[in-house]
Enzyme design. Structure first.
Site, short mmCIF file in Angstrom:
data_model
loop_
_atom_site.label_atom_id
_atom_site.label_comp_id
_atom_site.label_asym_id
_atom_site.label_seq_id
_atom_site.Cartn_x
_atom_site.Cartn_y
_atom_site.Cartn_z
N HIS A 1 -28.64 80.56 26.30
CA HIS A 1 -27.79 81.64 25.75
C HIS A 1 -26.31 81.43 25.94
O HIS A 1 -25.53 82.35 25.76
CB HIS A 1 -28.14 82.97 26.42
CG HIS A 1 -29.36 83.62 25.88
ND1 HIS A 1 -29.34 84.43 24.78
CD2 HIS A 1 -30.65 83.54 26.27
CE1 HIS A 1 -30.56 84.86 24.52
NE2 HIS A 1 -31.38 84.33 25.41
N LYS B 1 -18.28 95.40 22.92
CA LYS B 1 -19.04 94.32 23.53
C LYS B 1 -18.60 94.22 24.97
O LYS B 1 -17.60 94.85 25.36
CB LYS B 1 -18.80 92.99 22.80
CG LYS B 1 -17.30 92.67 22.60
CD LYS B 1 -17.06 91.40 21.80
CE LYS B 1 -17.31 91.54 20.33
NZ LYS B 1 -18.49 90.82 19.85
N ARG B 2 -19.29 93.43 25.79
CA ARG B 2 -18.82 93.26 27.15
C ARG B 2 -17.38 92.75 27.17
O ARG B 2 -16.95 92.03 26.28
CB ARG B 2 -19.75 92.28 27.91
CG ARG B 2 -21.07 92.90 28.33
CD ARG B 2 -20.90 94.05 29.28
NE ARG B 2 -20.42 93.61 30.58
CZ ARG B 2 -21.15 93.53 31.67
NH1 ARG B 2 -22.43 93.88 31.64
NH2 ARG B 2 -20.65 93.11 32.80
N LYS C 1 -14.31 86.51 24.86
CA LYS C 1 -14.48 87.37 23.68
C LYS C 1 -13.11 87.82 23.13
O LYS C 1 -13.02 88.29 22.01
CB LYS C 1 -15.35 88.57 24.04
CG LYS C 1 -16.83 88.20 24.30
CD LYS C 1 -17.65 89.41 24.69
CE LYS C 1 -19.11 89.12 24.98
NZ LYS C 1 -19.93 88.97 23.76
N THR D 1 -24.79 89.42 18.66
CA THR D 1 -25.72 90.23 17.85
C THR D 1 -25.01 91.49 17.37
O THR D 1 -25.41 92.07 16.36
CB THR D 1 -26.98 90.63 18.65
OG1 THR D 1 -26.56 91.18 19.91
CG2 THR D 1 -27.89 89.44 18.85
N LYS E 1 -25.26 93.71 13.70
CA LYS E 1 -25.43 95.16 13.57
C LYS E 1 -24.36 95.74 12.65
O LYS E 1 -24.63 96.60 11.81
CB LYS E 1 -25.34 95.84 14.95
CG LYS E 1 -26.39 95.38 15.95
CD LYS E 1 -26.05 95.91 17.36
CE LYS E 1 -26.82 95.17 18.43
NZ LYS E 1 -26.27 95.40 19.79
C1 LIG Z 1 -25.62 94.58 20.57
C2 LIG Z 1 -25.11 95.00 21.89
C3 LIG Z 1 -24.40 94.10 22.69
C4 LIG Z 1 -24.07 92.69 22.24
O1 LIG Z 1 -22.85 92.70 21.54
P1 LIG Z 1 -22.06 91.35 21.22
O2 LIG Z 1 -20.96 91.81 20.32
O3 LIG Z 1 -23.03 90.46 20.52
O4 LIG Z 1 -21.58 90.80 22.49
C5 LIG Z 1 -23.92 94.52 23.91
N1 LIG Z 1 -24.13 95.78 24.33
C6 LIG Z 1 -24.81 96.68 23.60
C7 LIG Z 1 -24.99 98.05 24.12
C8 LIG Z 1 -25.33 96.32 22.36
O5 LIG Z 1 -26.02 97.22 21.64
#
Ligand SMILES: *Cc1c(COP(=O)(O)O)cnc(C)c1O
Length: 835
Positions: free
Chosen positions: A380, A570-571, A576, A680, A684
């Site tokens: 990952h 995101k985190r 990032k 991911t 979304k």
């Molecule tokens: C989808 C999701 C992530 C992953 O987000 P990235 O932009 O891919 O880092 C992290 N936290 C939550 C709550 C999510 O639903």
């Protein structure tokens, strides 16, 4: 003999009794049936009448009611899985970021309408029940959410499977802000009770630790055995994982650590009350808390204990409870594949060898042949510092037999390397599972050597794994490497999160698209239909209003109708590059306050951030502070005439994601190329009709290929260009010198205007960018700002924007996690869906 003894004894409930075969039947799926079941649960389980029930009582009774409808199918699927000869998938993951369960389980079981009416008949608004649920935050971010999407798809595709993980008593911390700074609060998700789980103490496994190993003569065969020093009980909690309206219910089994009886007895006998409690706490600490780190390894002994705890329990559970007795172990690879979600469960490899060799008494080669076919590994990351290693010292103390096994695996592997490549010392050193100085075990290498397959999580990521991180392994065994691009479940992230868009799509395409997401392609022609575009824009506006409820409650203002909603959730991590987004905002602000741009010439935008920082990650926490500080200055400066707003709702989690993502116009996916494995969140957003501004990184590459360059805002260096700049020697200061606006933005942050005049608060961020900037924020700034101007220009033609947004939805059906699971089946598992 008394009279009574003449009545026939009740017949024992044998395994063939009708009730044992079909233990329960579901309550009638009608409004009346639901009301009855709900009231029974409220009265008999909660012990309260409807008139005096609290919200919690009602929520728990409702959850029990939904459960009652699913249980019969669940028991049937468990029975079938035991009887079935087909191959099962055991998904091993230290994290499952599940999100709320009620709505998902209602949807899967087709009960949403019935439940809504039944509750209304009881005078209860089902929305208040939805809002009452606390989501189980048993994961940090993308990796844990992926596992949750995958078990949803496995059930929806009727793949026989079990998810195994840890039932952390405290999940990811709850984030609050105090003076703009992150404060971590414990996440007591179990405080209200946990109605979705079934505790099974009778199915507990014993997991041992430490001690020593010894050899012994076993009828003329010299064998090894482990004499552990202490052990804990692993108690399983089962969760139902219903497929989407297909009658299938799989199992998620999460382990909780408890003190063993031996612990209790010893301390009871010693009469030492304090010691008894300490021993108990010690054991239970193992599943106490989720490590709130997601891409740096924690050198924490407890974390290694957690990892071994859950995989040892899972393998023992599978071998003793799921496999039939007397199973011929050489056939194990036909029955099961253990998918390792990153390196956290990789200690399962030596554990399987220990079970096969020491306990089941197979010879080493036979056991290794089996093991190599039973595991597959998903990588990952690309960040070298995120590749997990454990010191030989710690591993040897905690798991002495496993360390011996790892050494033997490594010895034999290095022999094979030598056979293939000769005495290539560089290669031998670089490929060794054990690295020197300090001696440690490289878990990713162990997984690569042991796994039947190794996959990356997006095309670019898999390619870079083969070219860089695992290059030597790829040269030796290229057939092991494959790609499975991540996906997200459309049930949660479209149907539940965006009901209005889902209705619009169903009105256009009919039903069926939710389990066949490539059918979204059929929307392409609707992009040319003005009425459809108007309806689509109406859905986006409605989703913004829904989000406004959250923002109003928090900040007292709502997104204005004409604002572009620009979202980065995101985190918080330097790779990032939330800082790039901050520099954009500061640049726009600086343009207005310096008088170079009139506020009235700004495209009105609301910027939303959501992000948790690992508690020990100082730079990430400082960036959170800066975002909040910039927000409070920008939001209240009258010179901006309300045209820029920055909002940062705390505690980004799945529940908030479901609210924010459907409202977004613009999705920020701006990591440095070559650093984000897949992402991911990006998927979304696209599936909910946001346009992406992004680098050529992770799955952004595939998103852009699918939606087309006209419907994606690309900027920044490509991965080869990043490499080239590093090779040339990156000096971030030169980029600041070359771009006036960049320098002004950095100066403004340094000047203290965002920190009440205190120049020291954010100085570390600015000097980090100017003198280090590992993730090349400054190098990509100019290109990013230019791309943002293209965004503004595009948004000015709202109808064309909507057309692009529809095309984003139409062309990203590929990113359903159903497709990911099919790829795993075809490329790695070779398991068959049942029926
Ligand atoms: C989808 C999701 C992530 C992953 O987000 P990235 O932009 O891919 O880092 C992290 N936290 C939550 C709550 C999510 O639903």
């Amino acid at each position: 003999m008394s009279e009574n003894d003449k009545t026939p004894a009740p017949r024992p409930l044998t395994a063939t009794h009708p009730l044992a075969l079909a233990p329960v039947s579901s309550p009638p799926a009608t409004v009346d049936g639901f009301v009855r079941e709900f009231l029974v649960n409220l009265n008999l389980e909660r012990g309260v009448a409807l008139s005096s029930a609290t919200e919690t009582d009602k929520y728990l009774a409702l959850a029990s009611t939904v459960r009652d409808y699913l249980v019969a199918r669940w028991l049937e699927d468990q029975r079938r899985q035991r009887a079935d000869q087909s191959k099962a998938v055991c998904y091993l993951s230290a994290e499952y970021l599940l999100g709320r369960q009620l709505d998902n389980n209602l949807l899967a079981s087709g009960l949403t309408d019935i439940a809504t009416q039944a509750l209304a008949a009881c005078g209860i608004d089902i929305d208040s029940m939805r809002a009452h649920e606390v989501e189980p935050g048993l994961g940090n971010g993308g990796l844990g959410r992926l596992a949750a999407c995958f078990i949803d798809s496995l059930a929806t595709l009727s793949v026989p499977s079990i998810g195994y993980g840890i039932r952390y008593e405290y999940g990811i911390f709850r984030q609050v802000f105090r003076d703009g700074q992150q404060i971590e609060k414990p996440d007591a998700w179990l405080a209200l009770g946990s109605p979705w789980e079934f505790r099974h103490p009778e199915a507990a496994q014993t997991v041992s630790f430490a001690g020593h190993t010894e050899t012994y003569d076993d009828d003329g065969v010299l064998r090894s055995r482990w004499v552990p020093a202490w052990s804990v009980r692993a108690v399983p909690y089962n969760y139902m994982v219903p497929g989407y309206q297909n009658g299938r219910v799989n199992t998620l089994r999460l382990w909780s650590a408890e003190a063993t009886k031996a612990f209790d007895l010893r301390t009871f006998n010693s009469g030492d009350y304090v010691e008894a409690v300490r021993a108990q706490t010690f054991a239970e600490n193992i599943s106490k808390v989720l490590y709130p780190e997601d891409s740096t390894p924690q050198g924490k002994e407890l974390r290694l204990q957690q990892q071994y705890f859950f995989v040892a329990a899972s393998i023992a559970d599978y071998m003793s409870k799921v496999l039939p007795e007397d199973f011929d172990l050489t056939k194990l690879p036909d029955r099961v594949i253990f998918q390792l979600n990153d390196t956290h469960p990789v200690i399962a490899v030596p554990e399987m060898m220990r079970v096969l060799v020491d306990e089941r008494k197979l010879d080493w080669d036979a056991a290794w042949a089996i093991t190599q076919k039973c595991f597959a590994y998903t990588c990952h990351t690309l960040l070298p510092e995120a590749l997990e290693v454990w010191s030989v010292d710690l591993l040897g103390r905690l798991l002495p037999r496993h360390l011996e096994i790892i050494y033997r695996i490594n010895d034999e592997f290095l022999l094979a390397v030598r056979e293939r490549f000769g005495d290539d010392e560089r290669r031998l050193r670089d490929m060794s599972i054990i690295s020197e100085n300090p001696a440690s075990v490289r878990m990713a290498y162990l997984a690569t050597v042991a796994g039947a397959k190794v996959n990356g999580v997006a095309e670019l990521h898999s390619q870079l794994l083969r070219e860089k991180v695992l290059h030597d392994f790829d040269e030796m065994m290229p057939e092991k490497f494959t790609n499975v691009t991540n996906g997200v479940t459309p049930r949660r992230f479209m149907r539940l999160a965006n009901p209005e868009l889902s209705e619009l799509i169903t009105a256009a395409l009919g039903t069926g698209w939710l389990t066949d997401l490539e059918r979204l392609r059929e929307l392409e022609s609707y992009a040319e239909d003005a009425d459809f575009r108007a309806a689509f824009a109406g859905v986006k506006a409605a989703n913004k209003r829904r989000l406004n409820e959250v923002l109003l409650a928090r900040d007292g203002f709502a997104i204005a109708d004409d604002h572009l909603l620009d979202v980065m959730v995101k985190r918080l991590h330097e790779y990032k590059r939330q800082m790039l987004k901050v520099l954009h905002i500061v640049t726009l602000y600086e343009r207005v306050v310096s008088g170079r741009v009139a506020a009235s010439d700004l495209q009105p935008r609301t910027f939303i951030f959501g992000a948790k920082a690992a508690p020990g990650y100082a730079m990430a926490k400082r960036v959170i502070h800066l975002i909040n500080a910039v927000g409070s200055v920008v939001n209240s400066d009258p010179r901006l005439e309300g045209r820029l707003k920055v909002v940062f709702p705390p505690n980004y989690n799945v529940t908030l994601a479901e609210r924010v993502i459907p409202a977004a116009d613009l999705s920020e996916q701006i990591s440095l190329a070559g650093k984000e494995a897949s992402g991911t969140g990006n998927m979304k957003f696209a599936l909910n009709g946001a346009l992406t501004i992004g680098t050529d990184d992770g799955a952004n590459v595939e998103i852009r290929e699918l939606v087309g360059d006209d419907n994606f805002f690309l900027f920044g260096m490509s991965e080869p260009e990043v490499e080239e700049l590093w090779a040339r020697g990156y000096r971030p200061g030169e980029f600041a010198q070359a771009d006036d606006e960049l320098r002004r933005a950095l100066d403004l942050i340094s000047s203290g205007v965002f920190s009440g005049g205190d120049r020291s608060t954010f100085e570390p961020i600015v000097s980090n960018l100017l003198y280090d900037d590992r993730f090349m924020v400054l190098a990509d700034y100019t290109s990013y700002i230019a791309a943002q101007e293209r965004v503004d220009a595009a948004y000015a033609d709202r109808d064309a924007w909507t057309r692009s947004a529809i095309l984003n939805v139409a062309r990203t059906g590929f990113f359903s996690s159903d497709r990911s699971i099919r790829d795993y089946i075809d490329r790695i598992w070779h398991a068959q869906p049942v029926r």
